[in-house]
Design an enzyme around this catalytic site. Structure first.
Site, short mmCIF file in Angstrom:
data_model
loop_
_atom_site.label_atom_id
_atom_site.label_comp_id
_atom_site.label_asym_id
_atom_site.label_seq_id
_atom_site.Cartn_x
_atom_site.Cartn_y
_atom_site.Cartn_z
CD GLU A 34 -32.98 9.33 9.11
OE1 GLU A 34 -32.79 9.91 8.02
OE2 GLU A 34 -34.11 9.06 9.54
CD GLU A 40 -22.16 13.16 3.04
OE1 GLU A 40 -21.74 12.01 3.27
OE2 GLU A 40 -23.13 13.66 3.63
CB CYS A 57 -26.71 14.65 7.05
SG CYS A 57 -28.01 15.19 8.16
CE LYS A 64 -19.70 2.72 17.60
NZ LYS A 64 -18.76 3.82 17.29
P1 NAD Z 1 -19.71 6.67 9.70
O1 NAD Z 1 -20.63 5.89 8.84
O2 NAD Z 1 -18.26 6.55 9.47
O3 NAD Z 1 -19.92 6.29 11.24
C1 NAD Z 1 -21.16 6.41 11.88
C2 NAD Z 1 -21.22 5.46 13.05
O4 NAD Z 1 -21.19 4.12 12.57
C3 NAD Z 1 -20.04 5.57 14.02
O5 NAD Z 1 -20.50 5.40 15.34
C4 NAD Z 1 -19.16 4.41 13.61
O6 NAD Z 1 -18.33 3.94 14.64
C5 NAD Z 1 -20.19 3.37 13.24
N1 NAD Z 1 -19.72 2.31 12.33
C6 NAD Z 1 -18.76 2.39 11.38
N2 NAD Z 1 -18.62 1.20 10.77
C7 NAD Z 1 -19.52 0.37 11.31
C8 NAD Z 1 -19.86 -1.00 11.10
N3 NAD Z 1 -19.25 -1.76 10.18
N4 NAD Z 1 -20.84 -1.55 11.85
C9 NAD Z 1 -21.49 -0.81 12.77
N5 NAD Z 1 -21.20 0.48 13.03
C10 NAD Z 1 -20.23 1.07 12.31
O7 NAD Z 1 -20.22 8.17 9.59
P2 NAD Z 1 -19.52 9.47 10.21
O8 NAD Z 1 -18.32 9.79 9.40
O9 NAD Z 1 -19.41 9.30 11.69
O10 NAD Z 1 -20.66 10.57 9.96
C11 NAD Z 1 -20.77 11.33 8.82
C12 NAD Z 1 -21.83 10.77 7.89
O11 NAD Z 1 -23.10 10.73 8.54
C13 NAD Z 1 -22.06 11.61 6.66
O12 NAD Z 1 -22.19 10.78 5.53
C14 NAD Z 1 -23.39 12.31 6.95
O13 NAD Z 1 -24.11 12.74 5.81
C15 NAD Z 1 -24.12 11.26 7.70
N6 NAD Z 1 -25.19 11.85 8.49
C16 NAD Z 1 -26.48 11.63 8.10
C17 NAD Z 1 -27.53 12.21 8.81
C18 NAD Z 1 -28.95 11.98 8.40
O14 NAD Z 1 -29.81 12.18 9.24
N7 NAD Z 1 -29.23 11.57 7.18
C19 NAD Z 1 -27.26 13.00 9.92
C20 NAD Z 1 -25.91 13.20 10.30
C21 NAD Z 1 -24.90 12.61 9.57
#
Ligand code: NAD
Length: 501
Positions: free
Chosen positions: A261, A393, A295, A186
């Site tokens: 992550e 963040e 991240c 997804k």
């Molecule tokens: P997000 O949490 O908004 O979304 C990530 C994914 O989760 C998307 O595909 C979204 O559709 C899905 N999602 C959202 N709500 C959900 C739910 N209730 N149930 C299941 N899936 C759901 O994150 P984002 O804004 O897309 O990405 C940015 C974030 O990701 C930042 O906080 C960043 O630090 C983090 N990040 C972490 C790493 C790591 O390896 N630690 C790497 C890249 C990004």
């Protein structure tokens, strides 16, 4: 409408569908959502908005492929060949991939190309690892042999964010498939375009039908249904810490395997004895590359007071020279943020920062870009540890710089957030660098280096930055069951019960 545009890639699809059981399909309920171009914020295509019905179909296809298909039984050497073919295809399509990724996400094209190469490398790495995989055998002479039988688990649910989307998808897809699982991916709803290339790549590489499935859609609908699906025992999630908490709770009733992550607010600590030039160059790159949507960004820089004045002056001057531009232009160093919602969030933090600290560079839109999601590289100095721009963040091209007087204070400041993803330490004192590395609360530490990662090393955070580790054989550990098999070689030596007269 603005007067600068990114050229629209040739042959752009008008709509993106799901990919289930080897077929491109619309949503069962017919829904779709708009995808925006970050330079203009105009919708340029619609993607199918998956709901529970689509996730159910995708999981059924993946389960069928797992239970009946050849993939899980395929010898590691043959699976490895398929993964190498995937890597070859990603490499040969790298320019197209980067073009789509840059157009969809606003990432600078040169950096999108680098991410495409990394995606290919992820497949190559796991292709090699599964043929070299050794498992443990334990002998008790004359009595017992115990060995580990590693088995794929079933259907892995992979949920990914919009920053470097294709590369982060490859990070989960490669080990999950290498281990013999089926998957349902997804991808993030802001950036579904590059993910639409996977189906063609997997088909051409010879991955059996049904092993890879993709459902587009919103997190609260498609993502939620995947997390709650009873036939999905594993969820690998990358995204925000708060989303991770929701997923953790939703996966709890079924006791699913989780790899998380999550977010970060990583410190870069610069001591007075550091190579200042190298530290400035690396900390500029560390927070402004990938548009700051990274991240592991070193978004808090802690600087020893004796060099603080010189550091912030040089840093701010260099940050002001970082080239903001259209994502497709090769000279661009910072492109357009992914989406207007995210742009608003970053701009809001910049306004908060102006109340909390001293603005040295940037602070809003860059000159010449009155529209689109462009943000000037922004530098705040004298940031207090309780400031929101120190604690939260931002995930954009915004950095908070804070002075310190002693190593103990630097450590206290470094550890003073809820996150613990990465830390960067700049010093030429050998003892101090190692002692600091061991005390800092971070899953990954770089000494005198930017974020350069060997794929064999564990990747993951502590505290609110994550749960578990991916990377190298740890990814295979997550995507496999390690069954222990115990073989008796001697006498059966349990006490005999029920044998009394
Ligand atoms: P997000 O949490 O908004 O979304 C990530 C994914 O989760 C998307 O595909 C979204 O559709 C899905 N999602 C959202 N709500 C959900 C739910 N209730 N149930 C299941 N899936 C759901 O994150 P984002 O804004 O897309 O990405 C940015 C974030 O990701 C930042 O906080 C960043 O630090 C983090 N990040 C972490 C790493 C790591 O390896 N630690 C790497 C890249 C990004």
């Amino acid at each position: 409408m603005n007067d600068y545009q990114s050229p629209v890639p040739a042959d752009l699809p008008e709509r993106i569908q799901h990919y289930i059981d080897g077929e491109h399909v619309d949503s069962a309920e017919g829904g779709s959502f708009e995808v925006l171009n970050p330079v203009t914020n105009e919708a340029y295509l619609r993607a199918a908005a998956g709901t529970k019905a689509d996730v159910d179909r995708a999981v059924a296809a993946a389960t069928h492929a797992f239970e009946t298909g050849p993939w899980r039984e395929t010898l590691p050497r043959e699976r490895s060949r398929v993964l190498h073919r995937i890597a070859d295809l990603v490499e040969s399509r790298g320019e197209r991939l980067a073009e789509l990724e840059s157009f969809d996400s606003g990432l600078p094209i040169t950096q999108a190309l680098g991410q495409a190469r990394r995606a290919a490398e992820n497949f190559r790495f796991f292709a090699d690892l599964i043929v070299a995989q050794a498992d443990d055998v334990y002998k008790v002479p004359g009595r017992q042999i115990n060995y580990v039988s590693r088995k794929p688990i079933g259907v892995a649910g992979l949920i990914t964010p919009w920053n470097t989307p294709f590369m982060l998808e490859s990070w989960k897809l490669a080990p999950a498939l290498a281990a013999g699982n089926s998957v349902v991916l997804k991808p993030a709803e802001f950036t579904p375009l590059s993910a639409s290339l996977w189906s063609g790549i997997f088909e051409d590489a010879g991955l059996p039908r049904g092993v890879f499935n993709l459902v587009n859609g919103l997190g609260e609908q498609a993502g939620d249904a995947l997390v709650k699906h009873p036939d999905v025992p594993l969820i690998s999630f990358t995204g925000e810490s708060s989303t991770g908490q929701t997923i953790f709770a939703n996966a709890a009733p079924a006791l699913k395997g989780l790899s998380m992550e999550l977010g970060g607010k990583s410190p870069a600590v610069v001591f007075a004895d550091a190579d200042l030039e190298a530290a400035i160059n690396a900390t500029i790159f560390g927070v402004f590359s990938l548009n700051g949507e990274r991240c592991t960004a070193g978004s808090r820089i802690l600087v020893e007071r004796s060099i603080y004045a010189e550091f912030i002056e040089r840093y701010a001057a260099q940050a002001a020279r970082v080239k903001v531009g259209l994502p497709h232009e090769p000279g661009t160093e910072v492109g357009a943020l992914v989406h207007p919602e995210h742009f608003e969030k970053v701009m809001h933090y910049i306004e908060i920062g102006k109340q909390e600290a001293r603005l040295l560079a940037g602070g809003g839109r860059p000159e010449g870009f009155p529209t689109g999601n462009f943000v000037a590289p922004t530098v705040f100095a004298d940031v207090a540890p309780e400031a929101r721009i120190f604690q939260e963040e931002i995930f954009g091209p915004v950095v908070a710089i804070t002075p310190f007087d002693s190593e103990a204070e630097a450590l206290e400041l470094a550890n003073n957030t809820k996150y613990g993803l990465a830390a960067y330490i700049w010093t030429n004192d050998l003892k101090r660098s190692h002692n600091f590395a061991q005390s800092v609360q971070a899953g990954m530490v770089w000494l005198n280096s930017n974020n350069v990662r060997d794929l064999r090393t564990p990747f993951g955070g502590v505290k609110a930055s994550g749960l578990g580790h991916e990377g190298g054989y740890r990814s295979l550990d997550f995507y496999t069951d390690q069954q222990a098999v115990h073989i008796n070689l001697g006498e059966v030596h349990n006490p005999v019960f029920g044998n009394a007269d």
